[in-house]
Each structure stands twice: as C-alpha cells, then as structure tokens.
Design an enzyme around this catalytic site. Structure first.
Site, PDB file in Angstrom:
ATOM      1  N   SER A 139       0.769  -1.373   0.388  1.00 40.44           N
ATOM      2  CA  SER A 139      -0.218  -0.071   0.093  1.00 40.44           C
ATOM      3  C   SER A 139       1.118   1.594  -0.084  1.00 40.44           C
ATOM      4  O   SER A 139       1.976   0.700   0.819  1.00 40.44           O
ATOM      5  CB  SER A 139      -0.410   0.195   1.268  1.00 40.44           C
ATOM      6  N   TYR A 152      -1.694  -1.181  10.794  1.00 39.39           N
ATOM      7  CA  TYR A 152      -1.959  -1.364   9.445  1.00 39.39           C
ATOM      8  C   TYR A 152      -1.239  -0.484   8.143  1.00 39.39           C
ATOM      9  O   TYR A 152      -0.503  -1.314   7.638  1.00 39.39           O
ATOM     10  CB  TYR A 152      -3.308  -1.142   8.107  1.00 39.39           C
TER      11      TYR A 152
HETATM   12  P1  NAD Z   1     -11.720  -5.879  -0.669  1.00 36.61           P
HETATM   13  O1  NAD Z   1     -11.997  -6.018   0.881  1.00 36.61           O
HETATM   14  O2  NAD Z   1     -12.674  -5.917  -1.398  1.00 36.61           O
HETATM   15  O3  NAD Z   1     -11.083  -7.136  -0.340  1.00 36.61           O
HETATM   16  C1  NAD Z   1      -9.582  -7.796   0.446  1.00 36.61           C
HETATM   17  C2  NAD Z   1      -9.879  -9.522   0.732  1.00 36.61           C
HETATM   18  O4  NAD Z   1      -9.393 -10.022   1.637  1.00 36.61           O
HETATM   19  C3  NAD Z   1     -10.640  -9.611   0.059  1.00 36.61           C
HETATM   20  O5  NAD Z   1     -11.498 -11.107  -0.544  1.00 36.61           O
HETATM   21  C4  NAD Z   1     -11.527 -10.550   1.456  1.00 36.61           C
HETATM   22  O6  NAD Z   1     -12.617 -11.643   1.353  1.00 36.61           O
HETATM   23  C5  NAD Z   1     -10.134 -10.569   1.437  1.00 36.61           C
HETATM   24  N1  NAD Z   1     -10.275 -11.379   2.881  1.00 36.61           N
HETATM   25  C6  NAD Z   1      -9.675 -10.599   4.150  1.00 36.61           C
HETATM   26  N2  NAD Z   1      -9.889 -11.297   5.335  1.00 36.61           N
HETATM   27  C7  NAD Z   1      -9.670 -12.282   5.140  1.00 36.61           C
HETATM   28  C8  NAD Z   1      -9.347 -13.576   5.699  1.00 36.61           C
HETATM   29  N3  NAD Z   1      -8.989 -14.277   6.871  1.00 36.61           N
HETATM   30  N4  NAD Z   1      -8.701 -14.879   4.881  1.00 36.61           N
HETATM   31  C9  NAD Z   1      -8.977 -14.529   3.470  1.00 36.61           C
HETATM   32  N5  NAD Z   1      -9.526 -13.627   2.815  1.00 36.61           N
HETATM   33  C10 NAD Z   1      -9.374 -12.730   3.271  1.00 36.61           C
HETATM   34  O7  NAD Z   1     -10.243  -4.912  -0.067  1.00 36.61           O
HETATM   35  P2  NAD Z   1      -9.116  -4.348  -1.657  1.00 36.61           P
HETATM   36  O8  NAD Z   1      -9.209  -2.956  -1.532  1.00 36.61           O
HETATM   37  O9  NAD Z   1      -8.944  -5.010  -2.338  1.00 36.61           O
HETATM   38  O10 NAD Z   1      -8.201  -4.857  -0.683  1.00 36.61           O
HETATM   39  C11 NAD Z   1      -6.897  -6.270  -1.564  1.00 36.61           C
HETATM   40  C12 NAD Z   1      -5.254  -5.395  -0.880  1.00 36.61           C
HETATM   41  O11 NAD Z   1      -5.249  -4.388  -1.749  1.00 36.61           O
HETATM   42  C13 NAD Z   1      -5.648  -5.650   0.652  1.00 36.61           C
HETATM   43  O12 NAD Z   1      -4.326  -5.783   1.295  1.00 36.61           O
HETATM   44  C14 NAD Z   1      -5.388  -3.450   1.158  1.00 36.61           C
HETATM   45  O13 NAD Z   1      -4.838  -3.554   2.454  1.00 36.61           O
HETATM   46  C15 NAD Z   1      -5.185  -3.681  -0.568  1.00 36.61           C
HETATM   47  N6  NAD Z   1      -4.906  -2.054  -0.448  1.00 36.61           N
HETATM   48  C16 NAD Z   1      -6.034  -1.416  -0.747  1.00 36.61           C
HETATM   49  C17 NAD Z   1      -6.574  -0.131  -1.332  1.00 36.61           C
HETATM   50  C18 NAD Z   1      -7.531   0.312  -1.827  1.00 36.61           C
HETATM   51  O14 NAD Z   1      -8.295   1.229  -1.903  1.00 36.61           O
HETATM   52  N7  NAD Z   1      -8.639  -0.363  -1.947  1.00 36.61           N
HETATM   53  C19 NAD Z   1      -5.105   0.331  -1.539  1.00 36.61           C
HETATM   54  C20 NAD Z   1      -4.172   0.024  -0.868  1.00 36.61           C
HETATM   55  C21 NAD Z   1      -3.778  -1.208  -0.757  1.00 36.61           C
END
Ligand code: NAD
Length: 257
Positions: A139, A152
């Site tokens: 991130s 985080y």
């Molecule tokens: P999201 O909530 O759509 O996706 C998260 C995924 O992780 C989902 O598929 C969820 O089911 C899964 N998950 C959660 N707990 C779990 C567990 N215990 N076991 C297995 N799977 C689990 O969110 P996202 O935004 O797509 O985030 C995905 C990644 O990207 C994360 O690591 C997040 O920190 C990172 N990220 C997101 C953003 C953003 O703006 N959306 C920015 C920077 C980093």
C-alpha cells in the site's frame, strides 16, 4: 504477454483488487486459484465465470489467511504455485491507545504474517519449477503513514521489508519478489461509501471523490483494479526479470508528495 502454463494463487481474491488481479492473470493465460475465508456458492461461481470467459483453469479454495496452517494448506492444495499474489487484507481505524488488541492481531496476521506463510510454502514449488514470481500487495501505507492506522501501516511496512528479504534470498534464482503499493483504489467497498459521504457532507459525487477521498492522491483519480492486475502481469513478464526487491507505486502521485 502470455502466462500460459503458469498457475497464479491470489489470496483474498473474491472481491476488489484480488479479483481484479485474478481476471488480468487469467486474461494473460495463467491458471488461477482464487481464495477467501468463506465457502459460498458465489465464491465458486466466480472461479467458474473466470474459467468460462478466459478458457483457463480457475479454482476457488477456501482458506482463512489469519491462520498459519490454512495459509500453508492453501499453497499445498493449489498444487502448482508459480505466481503468488499476497493480497488478503483488512483495515481498522483507531488511535493507538484505543486500538483493540484483537484488531491489531488480526491485521498483523492477515495483512503481513499470511504472506510469510504462503511464501515459505510456495518457494520450494517455484524452485522445483525453475521459475517464480512473488507479488505482495502492500500500500502507499507501506511507504508512508496516516494517523489511526497503526496496525495497517505496521503490517504494510513489514510486507515491504519482507519483500526485500525474499528478493535477496532468491536473487540468484529465476524468482523475483516485489510489492505493489496502491493508493486509493476504486473497489466495491470504496464505491459503496460514496453515497453516504455525499449525504453526510451535502456534496456532489465529484466533490466527495476529489476533496474527501482523494485529498492525498494528486491525480485526483482512483486507481483501478485492472491497473493493479496489469502491474502484477507486468511483474511476471520477461521484461521484469531483473526487477526484484522493490516497490511499484500505483498511487496517482501520493508518495511523490
Ligand atoms: P476488499 O475488502 O475488496 O478485499 C480484501 C480481500 O481479502 C477480500 O477478498 C476478502 O474476502 C479477503 N479477506 C479478508 N480477510 C481474509 C481472511 N481472513 N482470509 C482470506 N481472505 C480474506 O479490499 P481491497 O481494497 O480489494 O484490498 C485488497 C488488498 O489491497 C488489501 O491487502 C489492501 O490492504 C490493499 N490495498 C487496498 C487499497 C484500496 O484503496 N482499496 C489501497 C492500498 C492497498
């Protein structure tokens, strides 16, 4: 770019960025394993849809990334694991002196330790196959900080550090390890927050996006899940064979500030 013959395992991929990466991997020809902690028909349907539309083999494997044994079991059940995308992640926001211990432990486990367990289980398979790619979804918070996100930010900085170590330990092998550092990405979760924020601040959608959500993203545009997928596919290409141990920011300039 063809990833035909490769198998990509993407943790936390039944929604958002993980699902977007799974689609781009499949479009590039890789067989994919998608994952989350649930085991619902719609999870398996996602895999079936990817397989139907791209022609690759796609499977859904349930595994809770907060548990060490489940992380390792996911890689074992996957069979081949040429490309490992550590993407599963959760968030909780609170001042550090009020931060709930169980949330701290869950964020460290899912956002950071899971990547250690899956990588440890996947590297022997990559070595046996003579090729491997580890792509960790960190991130902008793996490089910078924001208040109230102690767990985080700690986990994401940890992932960036671990990425460098994996790269050094595999530097003389045909294996690379890198981290993608997204800024704010338009996922269904983020999209769902827009109407409420519009009401709360009595603002237009455009104002909410530019002046509330994207205050730290100079481009004033969300990154997309397709861009995350495209970056991950690039890191698996021959052009990226000497890119290892680094971070690629896809953040509209956030970390340039
Ligand atoms: P999201 O909530 O759509 O996706 C998260 C995924 O992780 C989902 O598929 C969820 O089911 C899964 N998950 C959660 N707990 C779990 C567990 N215990 N076991 C297995 N799977 C689990 O969110 P996202 O935004 O797509 O985030 C995905 C990644 O990207 C994360 O690591 C997040 O920190 C990172 N990220 C997101 C953003 C953003 O703006 N959306 C920015 C920077 C980093």
């Amino acid at each position: 770019m063809s990833l035909q013959g490769k198998t990509a395992v993407i943790t936390g991929s039944n929604s958002g960025i993980g699902l977007g990466i799974a689609w781009e991997m499949a479009k590039a020809g890789a067989d994919v394993v998608i994952n989350s902690f649930t085991d619902r028909p719609e999870d398996h349907d996602l895999a079936a849809q990817i397989a139907k539309e791209t022609g690759v083999t796609a499977r859904y494997i349930q595994a809770d990334m907060s548990k060490a044994s489940a992380c390792r079991a996911l890689i074992e059940q996957a069979g081949n694991c040429d490309i490992l995308i550590n993407n599963a992640g959760i968030q909780h926001v609170a001042p550090i002196d009020e931060f709930p211990e169980d949330k701290w432990d869950a964020i460290i486990a899912i956002n950071m330790s899971s990547a250690y367990h899956t990588t440890a289980a996947a590297l022997p398979k990559m070595r046996a196959a003579g090729w491997g790619r580890v792509v960790n979804i960190a991130s902008a918070h793996g490089l910078t900080a924001s208040p109230y996100k102690s767990a985080y930010v700690a986990a994401k900085h940890g992932v960036v550090g671990m990425t460098k170590v994996v790269a050094l330990e595999t530097a003389q092998e045909p294996i690379t390890a890198n981290a993608i550092c997204p800024g704010y990405v338009l996922t269904p979760l983020v999209e769902a927050q827009i109407p409420d924020t519009m009401k709360e601040y009595n603002m237009s959608r455009e104002d909410v996006v530019k002046n509330v959500m994207l205050t730290r993203q100079p481009s004033k545009e969300f990154a997309t899940v397709e861009q995350m997928g495209g970056t991950a596919v690039f890191l698996c290409s021959d052009a990226a064979a000497q890119i290892t141990g680094t971070t690629i920011s896809v953040d509209g300039g956030w970390t340039a500030l």
